[in-house]
Design a protein around this motif. Structure first.
Motif, PDB file in Angstrom:
ATOM      1  N   PHE A  58       0.833  -1.211   0.000  1.00 41.28           N
ATOM      2  CA  PHE A  58       0.000   0.000   0.000  1.00 41.28           C
ATOM      3  C   PHE A  58       0.872   1.267   0.000  1.00 41.28           C
ATOM      4  O   PHE A  58       0.709   2.137  -0.873  1.00 41.28           O
ATOM      5  N   ASN A  59       1.761   1.407   0.961  1.00 44.54           N
ATOM      6  CA  ASN A  59       2.571   2.623   1.062  1.00 44.54           C
ATOM      7  C   ASN A  59       3.411   2.842  -0.180  1.00 44.54           C
ATOM      8  O   ASN A  59       3.512   3.959  -0.706  1.00 44.54           O
ATOM      9  N   ARG A  60       4.015   1.763  -0.665  1.00 43.80           N
ATOM     10  CA  ARG A  60       4.881   1.858  -1.845  1.00 43.80           C
ATOM     11  C   ARG A  60       4.107   2.286  -3.084  1.00 43.80           C
ATOM     12  O   ARG A  60       4.600   3.041  -3.918  1.00 43.80           O
ATOM     13  N   LYS A  61       2.862   1.808  -3.194  1.00 45.91           N
ATOM     14  CA  LYS A  61       2.050   2.111  -4.377  1.00 45.91           C
ATOM     15  C   LYS A  61       1.423   3.507  -4.298  1.00 45.91           C
ATOM     16  O   LYS A  61       1.380   4.238  -5.300  1.00 45.91           O
ATOM     17  N   ILE A  62       0.911   3.875  -3.142  1.00 47.27           N
ATOM     18  CA  ILE A  62       0.095   5.090  -3.016  1.00 47.27           C
ATOM     19  C   ILE A  62       0.938   6.349  -2.824  1.00 47.27           C
ATOM     20  O   ILE A  62       0.782   7.345  -3.551  1.00 47.27           O
ATOM     21  N   TYR A  63       1.839   6.328  -1.845  1.00 48.62           N
ATOM     22  CA  TYR A  63       2.552   7.548  -1.472  1.00 48.62           C
ATOM     23  C   TYR A  63       3.629   7.896  -2.495  1.00 48.62           C
ATOM     24  O   TYR A  63       4.451   7.066  -2.879  1.00 48.62           O
ATOM     25  N   GLY A  64       3.583   9.148  -2.954  1.00 48.43           N
ATOM     26  CA  GLY A  64       4.556   9.622  -3.921  1.00 48.43           C
ATOM     27  C   GLY A  64       4.329   9.122  -5.333  1.00 48.43           C
ATOM     28  O   GLY A  64       5.164   9.344  -6.216  1.00 48.43           O
ATOM     29  N   SER A  65       3.214   8.504  -5.588  1.00 44.79           N
ATOM     30  CA  SER A  65       2.940   7.958  -6.916  1.00 44.79           C
ATOM     31  C   SER A  65       2.639   9.082  -7.906  1.00 44.79           C
ATOM     32  O   SER A  65       2.048  10.097  -7.549  1.00 44.79           O
ATOM     33  N   ASN A  66       3.046   8.878  -9.160  1.00 42.78           N
ATOM     34  CA  ASN A  66       2.713   9.862 -10.192  1.00 42.78           C
ATOM     35  C   ASN A  66       1.337   9.585 -10.797  1.00 42.78           C
ATOM     36  O   ASN A  66       0.950  10.200 -11.781  1.00 42.78           O
ATOM     37  N   ARG A  67       0.611   8.635 -10.208  1.00 48.70           N
ATOM     38  CA  ARG A  67      -0.751   8.318 -10.613  1.00 48.70           C
ATOM     39  C   ARG A  67      -1.703   8.624  -9.458  1.00 48.70           C
ATOM     40  O   ARG A  67      -1.294   8.733  -8.310  1.00 48.70           O
ATOM     41  N   SER A  68      -2.975   8.747  -9.776  1.00 49.13           N
ATOM     42  CA  SER A  68      -3.977   8.884  -8.707  1.00 49.13           C
ATOM     43  C   SER A  68      -4.683   7.550  -8.531  1.00 49.13           C
ATOM     44  O   SER A  68      -4.723   6.728  -9.455  1.00 49.13           O
ATOM     45  N   TRP A  69      -5.254   7.344  -7.343  1.00 53.47           N
ATOM     46  CA  TRP A  69      -5.800   6.041  -6.972  1.00 53.47           C
ATOM     47  C   TRP A  69      -7.198   6.181  -6.401  1.00 53.47           C
ATOM     48  O   TRP A  69      -7.468   7.055  -5.573  1.00 53.47           O
ATOM     49  N   LEU A  70      -8.084   5.286  -6.831  1.00 53.43           N
ATOM     50  CA  LEU A  70      -9.377   5.105  -6.181  1.00 53.43           C
ATOM     51  C   LEU A  70      -9.305   3.759  -5.469  1.00 53.43           C
ATOM     52  O   LEU A  70      -9.070   2.731  -6.108  1.00 53.43           O
ATOM     53  N   VAL A  71      -9.490   3.757  -4.154  1.00 57.02           N
ATOM     54  CA  VAL A  71      -9.317   2.535  -3.364  1.00 57.02           C
ATOM     55  C   VAL A  71     -10.612   2.213  -2.623  1.00 57.02           C
ATOM     56  O   VAL A  71     -11.147   3.059  -1.897  1.00 57.02           O
ATOM     57  N   GLU A  72     -11.084   0.996  -2.830  1.00 52.74           N
ATOM     58  CA  GLU A  72     -12.224   0.507  -2.048  1.00 52.74           C
ATOM     59  C   GLU A  72     -11.695  -0.320  -0.881  1.00 52.74           C
ATOM     60  O   GLU A  72     -10.952  -1.277  -1.060  1.00 52.74           O
TER      61      GLU A  72
END
Length: 634
Positions: A58-72
């Motif tokens: 989770f942290n590796r994927k979400i934080y600092g990502s150059n993409r935006s995320w929708l998470v359920e």
């Protein structure tokens, strides 16, 4: 007579053997791996275009990502989540060509490893949608943007909610990596390239009805294709439509840019498939569109093959378990309790006030009636004492206690953490909800049995403990609301006897079965039928089909009694183990493996043996050598 004597002695010797040995059946016989951890499969996989997040990524994927995320954030067993899953998959499919800029993902909060993650993000109801913009920063208050669905259940409604969120992000000067998502609102095409990059050669303008999303979908689908810009205008902008002499929707206008003003290259009115027209145009310009579309057919096939294999294994397990009839498995009961305390209760950051009172009441009845080992009951007693002497407790503390109880050598749990009788045919079916019903049925029956003939016993103690738990801790908010409403309508407060509490819960369970029959959440291998079925209990119904409640009560009390528990893959040595080195003294009669019943059988057989031997001796068999041989064996 001699045959009868031999059989009696044989039974007697077997009982002696039973008292000193474990009769557990290994799970390998029904297709399980013994002692394996309960790891939910979840509601999503690669074929659904939904990226699976866990505490490990989770942290590796979400934080600092150059993409935006929708998470359920969801719970596998939650009925509302199961109903929403097809919609969420459709949302993910809508954005499947945008994985380089926008990801649709999910976290299964019913998986043990994600427990702390879901607690940190304060997930108190399922499903919960959170949006994380690009370059998101970790922080105590950074929990993502709550995406409220406002009751929207259909696919288009949910897609619009997500698009509205993305549009708002662009207004707030974020989501710049996404294609421009707002409608073109000018009265002519002179400003069509204002939001486009400088190198863009062609603009595609989609004229559409106000309630469709064809233009946005096309913009997202072809966002990787270089030198083009896709936008849309809705029917409400009738000035633009009139300036172009267009009155049929949807329509497509292809506009060529250049040094001078924009020029209409091609136009099509009332088209059937916007994307098809764009693809054909690009191919005429020698642009290989397929290289810009994201879809991995190989991954999809691998997932489908794996799912097919798993399905065959699950079907075999279900067939073998069903053949055992209406029984209760120790493994299901223990798995339910571990799930309840280790996931449901502990997901609360702080437990206090009404929640703390509800948890105290629940632990009180569990300590009295739940079939655990002596050390297991001591564990529940210690936890109960800890709650009695405090005004609040953190969910993380309870989580640590449950994890510590699982350590080797603790001798608290006799079974691997898996579902057996409550195992569903696929992920999301049965499991924990089945376990909760099973556990509380067991508790009502054994409370009635244990307190038979006693006065001054609270006849509602199990029902009210169940009500308090479901109201304050049950993860499926929709299910909790249904139960509370049903409890009020069925006047749970007016239950006046322990036997009545057994029937109250039976009626409530059948009401839920009736409501969910044919529902999306129903397991096809276990259709929701009125229980007990006619096949299993013919006397439970009168000839006119109505219930014979006296027979129903007998059937339920037998099914959920301690003597009807099955110990498949349970270590009965742990259940038998005493506490010689502990000052703990249990006054319970209903120990975890009904030793009282075993004692009765033991002495009954011994007395029967004595009577038969005396009969033999009276009839002149004293001198028969085989009698002396048999008596010597005893």
């Amino acid at each position: 007579m001699s045959v009868l004597l031999i059989q009696c002695i044989h039974m007697f010797l077997l009982l002696i053997s039973f008292s000193s040995n474990t009769f557990s059946v290994p799970l390998e016989q029904i297709g399980h791996q013994q002692n394996s951890e309960l790891v939910p499969q979840g509601l999503y996989n690669a074929s659904d275009m939904v990226e699976v997040l866990t505490v490990n990524n989770f942290n590796r994927k979400i934080y600092g990502s150059n993409r935006s995320w929708l998470v359920e954030f969801y719970n596998t067993w939650c009925g509302h989540c199961q109903r929403y899953a097809p919609t969420y998959k459709a949302v993910a499919n809508y954005f499947k060509n945008c994985k380089d800029i926008f990801i649709v993902a999910a976290v299964d909060c019913s998986n043990d490893i994600n427990q702390q993650l879901c607690r940190n993000f304060e997930i108190m109801g399922y499903p919960t949608l959170r949006y994380f913009h690009e370059n998101y920063v970790e922080g105590p208050g950074n929990l993502g943007l709550n995406v409220l669905r406002d009751g929207a259940e259909n696919v288009d409604g949910n897609i619009k909610i997500v698009l509205n969120t993305l549009q708002l992000e662009q207004k707030n000067n974020r989501a710049k990596m996404l294609p421009y998502l707002h409608a073109y609102e000018h009265s002519d095409i002179s400003k069509i390239f204002d939001k486009a990059k400088q190198e863009v050669q062609f603009a595609f303008l989609v004229l559409e009805d106000d309630d469709t999303m064809l233009g946005i979908e096309a913009a997202l689908t072809f966002h990787k294709v270089p030198n083009i810009f896709i936008t849309y205008s809705q029917k409400s902008n009738n000035v633009l439509a009139r300036s172009l002499n267009f009155n049929e929707f949807p329509s497509l206008i292809i506009i060529r840019g250049g040094a001078t003003k924009p020029v209409v290259e091609e136009s099509f009115q009332k088209i059937h498939n916007v994307k098809e027209y764009i693809i054909n145009f690009l191919k005429r310009k020698d642009i290989n569109v397929d290289t810009y579309l994201s879809y991995n057919e190989k991954d999809l096939k691998n997932v489908q093959d794996n799912n097919k294999t798993k399905t065959l294994i699950e079907q075999d397990i279900i067939k073998k378990v069903k053949a055992m009839g209406d029984v209760v498995f120790q493994m299901d009961l223990e798995t339910t309790l571990r799930f309840l305390l280790g996931r449901e209760v502990s997901r609360n950051k702080v437990i206090e006030g009404e929640k703390l009172l509800a948890l105290r009441d629940l632990l009180k009845v569990l300590t009295k009636y739940f079939p655990l080992s002596k050390k297991g009951i001591l564990f529940l007693n210690d936890l109960s004492s800890k709650l009695t002497n405090t005004d609040s407790i953190r969910g993380a503390e309870i989580s640590v206690l449950i994890k510590n109880s699982e350590r080797e050598g603790q001798l608290i749990w006799s079974s691997p953490k898996q579902w057996l009788g409550c195992k569903g045919s696929t992920a999301g079916h049965r499991g924990y909800p089945c376990g909760v019903w099973t556990m509380f049925h067991y508790l009502t029956v054994n409370a009635a049995d244990y307190n038979k003939g006693r006065r001054q016993v609270n006849p509602k103690e199990i029902l009210m403990a169940m009500h308090g738990y479901i109201k304050n801790f049950f993860g499926c908010a929709e299910c909790s609301q249904h139960f509370q409403k049903m409890a009020a309508e069925r006047k749970i407060e007016q239950v006046s006897s322990l036997n009545e509490s057994v029937l109250w819960l039976w009626k409530a369970h059948n009401e839920v079965n009736e409501r969910l029959a044919g529902d999306l959440t129903e397991d096809p291998a276990y259709p929701k039928r009125q229980f007990p079925t006619v096949e299993r209990c013919p006397p439970c119904r009168y000839n006119n089909g109505s219930w014979n409640e006296n027979e129903v009560e007998k059937y339920i009390k037998h099914m959920y009694s301690s003597i009807n528990i099955r110990y498949m893959s349970s270590d009965t040595k742990i259940l038998h183990m005493g506490l010689e080195d502990s000052s703990y003294n249990s006054s319970r009669v209903l120990d975890s493996i009904d030793s009282s019943m075993l004692l009765i059988l033991y002495f009954s057989s011994f007395l029967l043996l004595i009577i038969l031997v005396r009969m033999f001796l009276k009839r002149g068999y004293r001198k028969k050598p085989y009698v002396h041989d048999l008596l010597g064996k005893v």
